[in-house]
Design an enzyme around this catalytic site. Structure first.
Site, short mmCIF file in Angstrom:
data_model
loop_
_atom_site.label_atom_id
_atom_site.label_comp_id
_atom_site.label_asym_id
_atom_site.label_seq_id
_atom_site.Cartn_x
_atom_site.Cartn_y
_atom_site.Cartn_z
N THR A 182 1.04 -1.19 -0.35
CA THR A 182 0.04 0.26 -0.07
C THR A 182 0.59 0.89 -0.48
OG1 THR A 182 -1.79 -0.83 1.24
CG2 THR A 182 -2.09 1.31 1.62
N VAL A 211 -11.76 -6.67 2.23
CA VAL A 211 -11.30 -5.29 1.80
C VAL A 211 -10.77 -4.79 3.22
CG1 VAL A 211 -12.12 -2.83 2.37
CG2 VAL A 211 -13.81 -4.69 0.91
N GLY A 212 -9.56 -4.76 2.66
CA GLY A 212 -8.22 -3.98 3.79
C GLY A 212 -8.75 -2.91 4.68
N ASP A 213 -7.33 -2.60 5.29
CA ASP A 213 -7.13 -2.47 5.76
C ASP A 213 -7.64 -0.10 5.38
OD1 ASP A 213 -4.39 -1.78 4.89
OD2 ASP A 213 -3.60 -0.73 6.91
N GLY A 234 1.22 -2.99 4.18
CA GLY A 234 1.48 -3.92 5.09
C GLY A 234 -0.03 -5.68 5.29
N GLY A 236 -2.83 -6.05 6.89
CA GLY A 236 -3.99 -5.27 6.63
C GLY A 236 -4.87 -5.77 7.60
#
Length: 320
Positions: A182, A211-213, A234, A236
């Site tokens: 990211t 869906v990540g952080d 990294g 997430g």
């Protein structure tokens, strides 16, 4: 008046000069973050954001992004967005044009992007497709070397191996050599406003719809002008479980310097059990322009530009 500054994670160097141009002529932190991140998203050599990002397990590129303002804690994000090359701009549109919501995902995010006139594009480039296929072949070869018990035909065994592989690749896939993951960008403008922006194509071979952080407030992005802003890259899932970005800002509110706040935030996330553990990194900026970052390994850096900079300057991150 505040001295403008813009900082970013590894590979943000592609966009930081554009962001600093915006700040130098009196532009807002939000404008600077969007302009800088769009340059990163359009960088075809980067396979972890925007166009050219590595696809999910079905071979489809899905993008996450968010922006957050420090003065109001207004937040806008999109997740699992398909077909739109600049999710950072769609996230900004959510913040400004859909204030009753903070996050849109999947088909809803794409519908909103269409309604607001954003242009679609093919996100899967030839190079990213080739990388994706090569990694699939390598993983498939490794799996084929294993014996499969209880199967009557090779066809059934192969089908089951394929389905298992799709779910297991996130654990087994190692990133390529060099900086990856990211992109975080944090800007402080002359008026004293701060904005944090985050953009990613997420884990390669992720389960569709993951869906990540990067799209989640408090996890990959947090900005509160009373103390500062922070962002993560990294693993997430760890920063979502740890509320890591917000933890870092709260540590700065308690008096910790940015680098130490980042290190402590990562240390807290590191206490969580996780069989898929991978490195998590963070960076932070205060309203008076102090900045810092932390990572899980030596040699990690982040980039900084001020009005006196001619190019991004790399600073070491603290090590967990």
């Amino acid at each position: 008046m505040t001295d403008p500054v813009i900082i970013g994670s590894e590979r943000s160097e592609a966009g930081l000069p554009t962001g600093m141009e915006v700040l130098s002529r009196g532009g807002s932190a939000l404008d600077a973050v969007e302009a800088a991140m769009r340059r990163c998203e359009d960088n075809l050599a980067d396979h972890y954001v925007g166009t050219g990002g590595l696809p999910n397990a079905q071979g489809v590129v899905e993008l996450d992004a968010s922006v957050m303002l420090g003065s109001s804690r207004s937040f806008g994000s999109v997740g699992a967005l398909r077909g739109y090359p600049n999710p950072i701009s769609v996230a900004r549109a959510v913040l400004e044009r859909l204030p009753q919501h903070c996050m849109l995902v999947g088909e809803g995010a794409a519908l909103f992007a269409e309604e607001n006139g954003f242009t679609t594009a093919e996100l899967l480039t030839d190079e990213a497709r080739a990388l994706w296929r090569a990694q699939l072949l390598a993983a498939g070869a490794a799996e084929s070397a294993k014996s499969v018990e209880g199967e009557n035909t090779a066809a059934v065994a192969g089908d089951r191996r394929y389905r298992s592989e799709s779910l297991d690749l996130v654990r087994r896939l190692a990133p390529h050599e060099g900086p990856w993951g990211t992109i975080n960008i944090i800007a402080l403008d002359a008026a004293g406003e701060m904005c944090v922006g985050v953009s990613t194509s997420g884990y390669p071979f992720k389960y569709p719809g993951r869906v990540g952080d990067s799209a989640v407030p408090g996890a990959g992005n947090w900005c509160d002008l009373r103390a500062g802003g922070a962002a993560c890259t990294g693993r997430g899932e760890l920063s979502m479980r740890g509320g890591t970005a917000r933890t870092i800002v709260e540590l700065m509110a308690g008096g910790e310097q940015p680098a130490e706040a980042c290190r402590l935030g990562l240390a807290d996330a590191a206490t969580l059990p996780d069989e898929f553990r991978a490195e998590l990194r963070a960076l932070a900026l205060t309203p008076d322009g102090r900045h810092g970052g932390a990572a899980g390994q030596f040699g990690s850096v982040y980039a900084v530009m001020t009005t006196g900079s001619t190019e991004p300057e790399l600073h070491p991150r603290a090590v967990l």
